[in-house]
Write a protein that holds these residues in place. Structure first.
Motif, PDB file in Angstrom:
ATOM      1  N   GLN A   1       6.566  -1.407  -3.185  1.00 54.99           N
ATOM      2  CA  GLN A   1       6.874  -2.247  -4.338  1.00 54.99           C
ATOM      3  C   GLN A   1       7.608  -3.515  -3.955  1.00 54.99           C
ATOM      4  O   GLN A   1       8.325  -3.560  -2.957  1.00 54.99           O
ATOM      5  CB  GLN A   1       7.718  -1.475  -5.353  1.00 54.99           C
ATOM      6  CG  GLN A   1       9.090  -1.096  -4.830  1.00 54.99           C
ATOM      7  CD  GLN A   1       9.936  -0.383  -5.877  1.00 54.99           C
ATOM      8  OE1 GLN A   1       9.817  -0.630  -7.066  1.00 54.99           O
ATOM      9  NE2 GLN A   1      10.792   0.507  -5.411  1.00 54.99           N
TER      10      GLN A   1
ATOM     11  N   SER B   1      -6.307  -5.340  -6.846  1.00 57.63           N
ATOM     12  CA  SER B   1      -5.669  -4.038  -6.892  1.00 57.63           C
ATOM     13  C   SER B   1      -6.702  -2.952  -7.097  1.00 57.63           C
ATOM     14  O   SER B   1      -7.694  -3.153  -7.798  1.00 57.63           O
ATOM     15  CB  SER B   1      -4.637  -4.001  -8.025  1.00 57.63           C
ATOM     16  OG  SER B   1      -4.045  -2.737  -8.089  1.00 57.63           O
ATOM     17  N   ASP B   2      -6.431  -1.772  -6.527  1.00 56.96           N
ATOM     18  CA  ASP B   2      -7.240  -0.608  -6.854  1.00 56.96           C
ATOM     19  C   ASP B   2      -6.512   0.271  -7.885  1.00 56.96           C
ATOM     20  O   ASP B   2      -6.916   1.357  -8.197  1.00 56.96           O
ATOM     21  CB  ASP B   2      -7.592   0.198  -5.601  1.00 56.96           C
ATOM     22  CG  ASP B   2      -6.418   0.905  -4.960  1.00 56.96           C
ATOM     23  OD1 ASP B   2      -5.274   0.821  -5.477  1.00 56.96           O
ATOM     24  OD2 ASP B   2      -6.610   1.546  -3.909  1.00 56.96           O
ATOM     25  N   ASN B   3      -5.398  -0.256  -8.422  1.00 58.83           N
ATOM     26  CA  ASN B   3      -4.623   0.476  -9.419  1.00 58.83           C
ATOM     27  C   ASN B   3      -5.109   0.145 -10.827  1.00 58.83           C
ATOM     28  O   ASN B   3      -5.719  -0.886 -11.047  1.00 58.83           O
ATOM     29  CB  ASN B   3      -3.136   0.089  -9.329  1.00 58.83           C
ATOM     30  CG  ASN B   3      -2.550   0.338  -7.958  1.00 58.83           C
ATOM     31  OD1 ASN B   3      -2.977   1.250  -7.255  1.00 58.83           O
ATOM     32  ND2 ASN B   3      -1.592  -0.483  -7.566  1.00 58.83           N
ATOM     33  N   SER B   4      -4.768   1.002 -11.773  1.00 55.47           N
ATOM     34  CA  SER B   4      -5.045   0.679 -13.172  1.00 55.47           C
ATOM     35  C   SER B   4      -3.751   0.184 -13.808  1.00 55.47           C
ATOM     36  O   SER B   4      -2.650   0.600 -13.433  1.00 55.47           O
ATOM     37  CB  SER B   4      -5.549   1.914 -13.907  1.00 55.47           C
ATOM     38  OG  SER B   4      -4.614   2.959 -13.821  1.00 55.47           O
ATOM     39  N   PHE B   5      -3.858  -0.745 -14.747  1.00 60.65           N
ATOM     40  CA  PHE B   5      -2.668  -1.324 -15.375  1.00 60.65           C
ATOM     41  C   PHE B   5      -2.630  -0.950 -16.840  1.00 60.65           C
ATOM     42  O   PHE B   5      -3.647  -0.737 -17.454  1.00 60.65           O
ATOM     43  CB  PHE B   5      -2.688  -2.854 -15.241  1.00 60.65           C
ATOM     44  CG  PHE B   5      -2.500  -3.310 -13.830  1.00 60.65           C
ATOM     45  CD1 PHE B   5      -1.234  -3.434 -13.283  1.00 60.65           C
ATOM     46  CD2 PHE B   5      -3.600  -3.588 -13.027  1.00 60.65           C
ATOM     47  CE1 PHE B   5      -1.063  -3.852 -11.968  1.00 60.65           C
ATOM     48  CE2 PHE B   5      -3.435  -4.005 -11.715  1.00 60.65           C
ATOM     49  CZ  PHE B   5      -2.164  -4.136 -11.199  1.00 60.65           C
TER      50      PHE B   5
ATOM     51  N   ASN C   1       2.350   3.393  -2.421  1.00 60.54           N
ATOM     52  CA  ASN C   1       3.563   3.481  -3.237  1.00 60.54           C
ATOM     53  C   ASN C   1       4.667   2.520  -2.795  1.00 60.54           C
ATOM     54  O   ASN C   1       5.844   2.841  -2.824  1.00 60.54           O
ATOM     55  CB  ASN C   1       4.084   4.916  -3.282  1.00 60.54           C
ATOM     56  CG  ASN C   1       5.028   5.146  -4.447  1.00 60.54           C
ATOM     57  OD1 ASN C   1       4.799   4.654  -5.539  1.00 60.54           O
ATOM     58  ND2 ASN C   1       6.096   5.869  -4.200  1.00 60.54           N
TER      59      ASN C   1
ATOM     60  N   ASN D   1      -2.426  -1.675  -3.522  1.00 61.28           N
ATOM     61  CA  ASN D   1      -3.257  -0.479  -3.411  1.00 61.28           C
ATOM     62  C   ASN D   1      -2.390   0.768  -3.336  1.00 61.28           C
ATOM     63  O   ASN D   1      -1.193   0.691  -3.049  1.00 61.28           O
ATOM     64  CB  ASN D   1      -4.153  -0.561  -2.171  1.00 61.28           C
ATOM     65  CG  ASN D   1      -5.201  -1.650  -2.296  1.00 61.28           C
ATOM     66  OD1 ASN D   1      -5.778  -1.863  -3.359  1.00 61.28           O
ATOM     67  ND2 ASN D   1      -5.441  -2.352  -1.208  1.00 61.28           N
TER      68      ASN D   1
ATOM     69  N   ASP E   1       0.836  -1.198   0.000  1.00 64.25           N
ATOM     70  CA  ASP E   1       0.000   0.000   0.000  1.00 64.25           C
ATOM     71  C   ASP E   1       0.872   1.250   0.000  1.00 64.25           C
ATOM     72  O   ASP E   1       2.032   1.221   0.408  1.00 64.25           O
ATOM     73  CB  ASP E   1      -0.908  -0.016   1.240  1.00 64.25           C
ATOM     74  CG  ASP E   1      -2.185   0.791   1.042  1.00 64.25           C
ATOM     75  OD1 ASP E   1      -2.337   1.455  -0.007  1.00 64.25           O
ATOM     76  OD2 ASP E   1      -3.033   0.750   1.938  1.00 64.25           O
TER      77      ASP E   1
ATOM     78  N   GLU F   1      -1.147   2.966  -5.582  1.00 59.77           N
ATOM     79  CA  GLU F   1      -0.034   3.065  -6.530  1.00 59.77           C
ATOM     80  C   GLU F   1       1.139   2.149  -6.192  1.00 59.77           C
ATOM     81  O   GLU F   1       2.290   2.447  -6.504  1.00 59.77           O
ATOM     82  CB  GLU F   1       0.423   4.517  -6.687  1.00 59.77           C
ATOM     83  CG  GLU F   1      -0.674   5.427  -7.201  1.00 59.77           C
ATOM     84  CD  GLU F   1      -0.218   6.861  -7.422  1.00 59.77           C
ATOM     85  OE1 GLU F   1       0.992   7.087  -7.578  1.00 59.77           O
ATOM     86  OE2 GLU F   1      -1.084   7.736  -7.436  1.00 59.77           O
ATOM     87  N   SER F   2       0.887   1.044  -5.549  1.00 58.52           N
ATOM     88  CA  SER F   2       1.928   0.040  -5.299  1.00 58.52           C
ATOM     89  C   SER F   2       2.041  -0.882  -6.504  1.00 58.52           C
ATOM     90  O   SER F   2       1.131  -0.967  -7.319  1.00 58.52           O
ATOM     91  CB  SER F   2       1.585  -0.767  -4.051  1.00 58.52           C
ATOM     92  OG  SER F   2       1.607   0.078  -2.921  1.00 58.52           O
ATOM     93  N   TYR F   3       3.188  -1.571  -6.628  1.00 60.40           N
ATOM     94  CA  TYR F   3       3.370  -2.385  -7.822  1.00 60.40           C
ATOM     95  C   TYR F   3       4.380  -3.515  -7.634  1.00 60.40           C
ATOM     96  O   TYR F   3       5.167  -3.541  -6.694  1.00 60.40           O
ATOM     97  CB  TYR F   3       3.792  -1.515  -9.006  1.00 60.40           C
ATOM     98  CG  TYR F   3       5.054  -0.716  -8.803  1.00 60.40           C
ATOM     99  CD1 TYR F   3       6.283  -1.205  -9.238  1.00 60.40           C
ATOM    100  CD2 TYR F   3       5.021   0.540  -8.209  1.00 60.40           C
ATOM    101  CE1 TYR F   3       7.442  -0.472  -9.071  1.00 60.40           C
ATOM    102  CE2 TYR F   3       6.175   1.280  -8.045  1.00 60.40           C
ATOM    103  CZ  TYR F   3       7.384   0.770  -8.478  1.00 60.40           C
ATOM    104  OH  TYR F   3       8.535   1.498  -8.308  1.00 60.40           O
TER     105      TYR F   3
END
Length: 107
Positions: A60, A103-107, A58, A80, A56, A82-84
């Motif tokens: 990684q 994830s709540d991020n977009s890919f 940012n 979540n 969560d 902006e983590s990756y």
């Protein structure tokens, strides 16, 4: 057995050179607030047998130099804020055997 929980917070890092980071058997990694788990110089990050990675704010997980990030046997990744997951210079990000990525991020 008792659950194992490993917390990385506030820009802290877990770095392995020429080796592996492995979580298995109900073990959990919680990374928050710019935390980094990384393997350099060859090696893998592996989660298996109900292991959990929760990233969560940012954070990684990164593998450099021909390693992979794998989630096997009912393991779970949540990304979540902006983590990756990141793999550079060969290698894969793999989910198998009922493992899940949320994830709540977009890919």
């Amino acid at each position: 057995g008792e659950d194992v929980i490993f917390d990385l917070r506030d820009s802290s890092s877990l770095t392995v050179d020429e080796g592996n980071i492995i979580f298995y058997g109900d073990a959990s990694l919680n990374a928050d607030l710019n935390a980094i788990g990384e393997v350099t110089g060859g090696g893998n990050i592996e989660f298996y047998d109900n292991a959990i990675a929760s990233l969560d704010n940012n954070s990684q997980l990164s593998v450099y130099d021909f390693g992979s990030i794998t989630f096997v046997e009912n393991s779970f990744a949540t990304l979540n804020g902006e983590s990756y997951l990141y793999v550079q210079d060969g290698g894969n990000i793999e989910f198998s055997d009922n493992s899940v990525l949320n994830s709540d991020n977009s890919f």
